[in-house]
Design an enzyme around this catalytic site. Structure first.
Site, PDB file in Angstrom:
ATOM      1  CB  CYS A  81      30.990  40.348  33.126  1.00 41.25           C
ATOM      2  SG  CYS A  81      29.782  39.496  32.570  1.00 41.25           S
ATOM      3  CG  ASP A  82      36.377  43.042  36.488  1.00 45.67           C
ATOM      4  OD1 ASP A  82      37.283  41.847  36.273  1.00 45.67           O
ATOM      5  OD2 ASP A  82      36.733  43.738  37.055  1.00 45.67           O
ATOM      6  CB  SER A  83      32.554  42.115  40.368  1.00 43.40           C
ATOM      7  OG  SER A  83      31.133  40.820  39.637  1.00 43.40           O
ATOM      8  CE  LYS A 103      39.040  41.245  33.281  1.00 38.35           C
ATOM      9  NZ  LYS A 103      38.159  40.654  34.044  1.00 38.35           N
ATOM     10  N   GLY A 141      30.447  45.078  36.016  1.00 38.14           N
ATOM     11  CA  GLY A 141      29.815  45.773  34.792  1.00 38.14           C
ATOM     12  C   GLY A 141      29.670  44.956  33.396  1.00 38.14           C
TER      13      GLY A 141
END
Length: 209
Positions: free
Chosen positions: A82-84, A64, A119
């Site tokens: 960010c990614d969760s 992203k 992340g």
């Protein structure tokens, strides 16, 4: 704000871009004194696979951030991606596809603990340097009744958040506690972001708006 106060206000040394549509992440950054622009990557999350939930969260964050960093309007800026995902029984759980899946998630999570993996990736488009890392926080779930789960799912909130829950929303009463950074569960770890910026030679205080 008075003219005198405006004159004393710091000027950020870098422009900051958040490559995420998450209002929770934007709010965390604003609460920490930052004023990022938002450019959503529209990256297809189903296009990536990884060997573990932690690696998947990191790969998605990097993808992203990379999409947005390549845009002309991001030139010279620091881009945060960010990614969760929630790790439960070794599986990575993102946003549920529908109400039935959200209900099944909560049925499986009740009375248990999972690990929220987020992340983080920061790209300095001025230099091309990129740093990234994953933050992990253990989440201990309570035992909401079937009626409470049904009411929560009907609210629509769990369809928009990783793991079908969030600490800063309607599901907060159903979370018994966490071990680790609460901001990470909401979507972004400010201590980790500070560390990543430091690797790029940027102090987070220089970004205060």
């Amino acid at each position: 704000m008075t003219a005198a106060a405006q004159a004393q206000a710091p000027t950020p040394t870098h422009s900051l871009i958040l490559a995420s549509a998450s209002p929770a992440r934007l709010n965390l950054l604003r609460q920490a004194g930052l004023a990022p622009h938002v450019i959503v990557s529209h990256f297809d999350e189903d296009a990536l696979t990884a060997d573990s939930p932690a690696e998947l969260a990191l790969a998605l964050a990097e993808a992203k951030a990379g999409v947005v960093a390549a845009l002309e309007e991001a030139a010279g800026a620091l881009v945060i991606g960010c990614d969760s995902v929630l790790e439960l029984d070794g599986e990575a759980l993102g946003k549920p596809a529908d109400a039935a899946e959200a209900t099944a998630r909560w049925t499986a999570m009740r009375g248990r603990a999972g690990v929220l993996r987020t992340g983080h990736c920061v790209i300095d488009t001025a230099t091309g340097r990129q740093v990234s890392a994953t933050a992990s926080t253990t989440v201990r779930f309570g035992e909401p009744t079937d009626a409470e789960v049904a009411a929560y799912v009907a609210s629509g909130e769990p369809l928009h958040v990783a793991g079908a829950f969030t600490l800063d929303g309607l599901s907060a009463p159903f979370i018994e506690g966490i071990d680790g950074d609460h901001g990470n569960v909401i979507g972004l770890s400010m201590p980790l972001l500070r560390s990543l910026l430091g690797e790029l030679g940027v102090s987070i205080t220089d970004l205060w708006a």
